[in-house]
Design a protein around this motif. Structure first.
Motif, PDB file in Angstrom:
ATOM      1  N   VAL A 227       5.090   1.720  30.747  1.00 37.19           N
ATOM      2  CA  VAL A 227       6.013   0.710  31.271  1.00 37.19           C
ATOM      3  C   VAL A 227       7.060   0.450  30.200  1.00 37.19           C
ATOM      4  O   VAL A 227       6.725   0.189  29.051  1.00 37.19           O
ATOM      5  N   ARG A 228       8.338   0.539  30.601  1.00 38.56           N
ATOM      6  CA  ARG A 228       9.442   0.272  29.676  1.00 38.56           C
ATOM      7  C   ARG A 228      10.345  -0.810  30.246  1.00 38.56           C
ATOM      8  O   ARG A 228      10.635  -0.826  31.435  1.00 38.56           O
ATOM      9  N   PHE A 229      10.786  -1.683  29.353  1.00 39.26           N
ATOM     10  CA  PHE A 229      11.802  -2.675  29.692  1.00 39.26           C
ATOM     11  C   PHE A 229      13.024  -2.366  28.840  1.00 39.26           C
ATOM     12  O   PHE A 229      12.935  -2.331  27.607  1.00 39.26           O
ATOM     13  N   LEU A 230      14.145  -2.110  29.490  1.00 43.34           N
ATOM     14  CA  LEU A 230      15.396  -1.779  28.815  1.00 43.34           C
ATOM     15  C   LEU A 230      16.437  -2.830  29.159  1.00 43.34           C
ATOM     16  O   LEU A 230      16.497  -3.297  30.304  1.00 43.34           O
TER      17      LEU A 230
ATOM     18  N   VAL B   1      18.243  -6.045  33.142  1.00 43.81           N
ATOM     19  CA  VAL B   1      16.990  -5.479  32.649  1.00 43.81           C
ATOM     20  C   VAL B   1      16.537  -4.383  33.600  1.00 43.81           C
ATOM     21  O   VAL B   1      16.391  -4.615  34.803  1.00 43.81           O
ATOM     22  N   SER B   2      16.332  -3.208  33.055  1.00 39.46           N
ATOM     23  CA  SER B   2      15.772  -2.103  33.825  1.00 39.46           C
ATOM     24  C   SER B   2      14.299  -1.988  33.470  1.00 39.46           C
ATOM     25  O   SER B   2      13.930  -2.062  32.300  1.00 39.46           O
ATOM     26  N   MET B   3      13.476  -1.827  34.477  1.00 42.19           N
ATOM     27  CA  MET B   3      12.061  -1.632  34.267  1.00 42.19           C
ATOM     28  C   MET B   3      11.683  -0.286  34.849  1.00 42.19           C
ATOM     29  O   MET B   3      12.039   0.030  35.987  1.00 42.19           O
ATOM     30  N   THR B   4      10.989   0.502  34.064  1.00 41.87           N
ATOM     31  CA  THR B   4      10.487   1.778  34.522  1.00 41.87           C
ATOM     32  C   THR B   4       8.984   1.790  34.297  1.00 41.87           C
ATOM     33  O   THR B   4       8.513   1.462  33.217  1.00 41.87           O
ATOM     34  N   ALA B   5       8.252   2.143  35.319  1.00 37.98           N
ATOM     35  CA  ALA B   5       6.803   2.272  35.230  1.00 37.98           C
ATOM     36  C   ALA B   5       6.439   3.628  35.817  1.00 37.98           C
ATOM     37  O   ALA B   5       6.978   4.027  36.850  1.00 37.98           O
ATOM     38  N   GLU B   6       5.535   4.323  35.142  1.00 33.75           N
ATOM     39  CA  GLU B   6       5.165   5.647  35.631  1.00 33.75           C
ATOM     40  C   GLU B   6       3.767   6.016  35.172  1.00 33.75           C
ATOM     41  O   GLU B   6       3.276   5.497  34.169  1.00 33.75           O
ATOM     42  N   GLY B   7       3.161   6.866  35.922  1.00 30.51           N
ATOM     43  CA  GLY B   7       1.832   7.370  35.604  1.00 30.51           C
ATOM     44  C   GLY B   7       1.610   8.657  36.365  1.00 30.51           C
ATOM     45  O   GLY B   7       2.513   9.154  37.046  1.00 30.51           O
ATOM     46  N   PRO B   8       0.418   9.198  36.278  1.00 32.84           N
ATOM     47  CA  PRO B   8       0.137  10.456  36.968  1.00 32.84           C
ATOM     48  C   PRO B   8       0.365  10.334  38.484  1.00 32.84           C
ATOM     49  O   PRO B   8      -0.295   9.544  39.160  1.00 32.84           O
TER      50      PRO B   8
ATOM     51  N   TRP C  27       2.982   9.027  40.136  1.00 31.44           N
ATOM     52  CA  TRP C  27       3.791   7.917  40.643  1.00 31.44           C
ATOM     53  C   TRP C  27       4.876   7.533  39.637  1.00 31.44           C
ATOM     54  O   TRP C  27       4.770   7.800  38.454  1.00 31.44           O
ATOM     55  N   HIS C  28       5.936   6.909  40.163  1.00 30.10           N
ATOM     56  CA  HIS C  28       7.073   6.486  39.338  1.00 30.10           C
ATOM     57  C   HIS C  28       7.765   5.314  40.036  1.00 30.10           C
ATOM     58  O   HIS C  28       7.916   5.307  41.251  1.00 30.10           O
ATOM     59  N   HIS C  29       8.158   4.331  39.255  1.00 32.71           N
ATOM     60  CA  HIS C  29       8.915   3.196  39.786  1.00 32.71           C
ATOM     61  C   HIS C  29      10.036   2.870  38.812  1.00 32.71           C
ATOM     62  O   HIS C  29       9.842   2.867  37.599  1.00 32.71           O
ATOM     63  N   SER C  30      11.197   2.550  39.357  1.00 34.50           N
ATOM     64  CA  SER C  30      12.338   2.125  38.552  1.00 34.50           C
ATOM     65  C   SER C  30      13.071   1.032  39.320  1.00 34.50           C
ATOM     66  O   SER C  30      13.313   1.170  40.520  1.00 34.50           O
ATOM     67  N   SER C  31      13.392  -0.065  38.631  1.00 30.18           N
ATOM     68  CA  SER C  31      14.124  -1.153  39.274  1.00 30.18           C
ATOM     69  C   SER C  31      14.954  -1.889  38.234  1.00 30.18           C
ATOM     70  O   SER C  31      14.717  -1.783  37.039  1.00 30.18           O
ATOM     71  N   THR C  32      15.936  -2.654  38.713  1.00 34.94           N
ATOM     72  CA  THR C  32      16.825  -3.429  37.848  1.00 34.94           C
ATOM     73  C   THR C  32      16.714  -4.893  38.226  1.00 34.94           C
ATOM     74  O   THR C  32      16.649  -5.232  39.410  1.00 34.94           O
ATOM     75  N   HIS C  33      16.724  -5.764  37.202  1.00 32.40           N
ATOM     76  CA  HIS C  33      16.499  -7.191  37.405  1.00 32.40           C
ATOM     77  C   HIS C  33      17.487  -8.000  36.576  1.00 32.40           C
ATOM     78  O   HIS C  33      18.046  -7.506  35.595  1.00 32.40           O
ATOM     79  N   ALA C  34      17.658  -9.252  36.945  1.00 30.62           N
ATOM     80  CA  ALA C  34      18.602 -10.133  36.248  1.00 30.62           C
ATOM     81  C   ALA C  34      18.077 -10.568  34.879  1.00 30.62           C
ATOM     82  O   ALA C  34      18.858 -10.748  33.945  1.00 30.62           O
ATOM     83  N   THR C  35      16.756 -10.746  34.756  1.00 31.64           N
ATOM     84  CA  THR C  35      16.178 -11.241  33.504  1.00 31.64           C
ATOM     85  C   THR C  35      14.882 -10.494  33.186  1.00 31.64           C
ATOM     86  O   THR C  35      14.280  -9.862  34.071  1.00 31.64           O
ATOM     87  N   LEU C  36      14.431 -10.635  31.947  1.00 27.16           N
ATOM     88  CA  LEU C  36      13.135 -10.080  31.567  1.00 27.16           C
ATOM     89  C   LEU C  36      12.016 -10.741  32.367  1.00 27.16           C
ATOM     90  O   LEU C  36      11.062 -10.088  32.789  1.00 27.16           O
ATOM     91  N   GLU C  37      12.138 -12.037  32.591  1.00 30.64           N
ATOM     92  CA  GLU C  37      11.122 -12.752  33.362  1.00 30.64           C
ATOM     93  C   GLU C  37      11.029 -12.200  34.784  1.00 30.64           C
ATOM     94  O   GLU C  37       9.928 -11.988  35.298  1.00 30.64           O
ATOM     95  N   ASP C  38      12.168 -11.952  35.406  1.00 28.00           N
ATOM     96  CA  ASP C  38      12.170 -11.374  36.752  1.00 28.00           C
ATOM     97  C   ASP C  38      11.508  -9.996  36.761  1.00 28.00           C
ATOM     98  O   ASP C  38      10.720  -9.674  37.656  1.00 28.00           O
TER      99      ASP C  38
END
Length: 82
Positions: free
Chosen positions: A17-20, A26-33, A35-46
């Motif tokens: 899991v990465r927070f950029l 804030v872009s969040m990327t989560a990935e594993g064997p 599966w992959h998810h990527s999304s953009t958010h207004a704040t780190l809390e979001d």
């Protein structure tokens, strides 16, 4: 100049899991064997809140990612106060 900043990068055997931060978002990327998810958010809390809704994120990876994010936030707050 807009620079992408790695704020937190958590890696376990279950995935990553990465927070950029870039241009105030804030872009969040989560990935594993398998599966992959990527999304953009207004704040780190979001972004952290939304991580709970990412279906494939195992509980251990979720907890470690939030712990790492919290550690980084505390580190930054302590260095700004100094």
């Amino acid at each position: 100049m807009n620079v992408t900043r790695h704020f937190s990068d958590t890696r376990t055997e279950q995935g990553r899991v990465r927070f950029l931060i870039h241009a105030g978002r804030v872009s969040m990327t989560a990935e594993g064997p398998g599966w992959h998810h990527s999304s953009t958010h207004a704040t780190l809390e979001d972004a952290a809140t939304f991580l709970a809704a990412v279906q494939h994120v195992p509980g251990d990876l979720y907890r470690q990612a939030l712990d790492d994010l919290d550690r980084q936030l505390n580190f930054e707050q302590n260095h700004r106060a100094a």
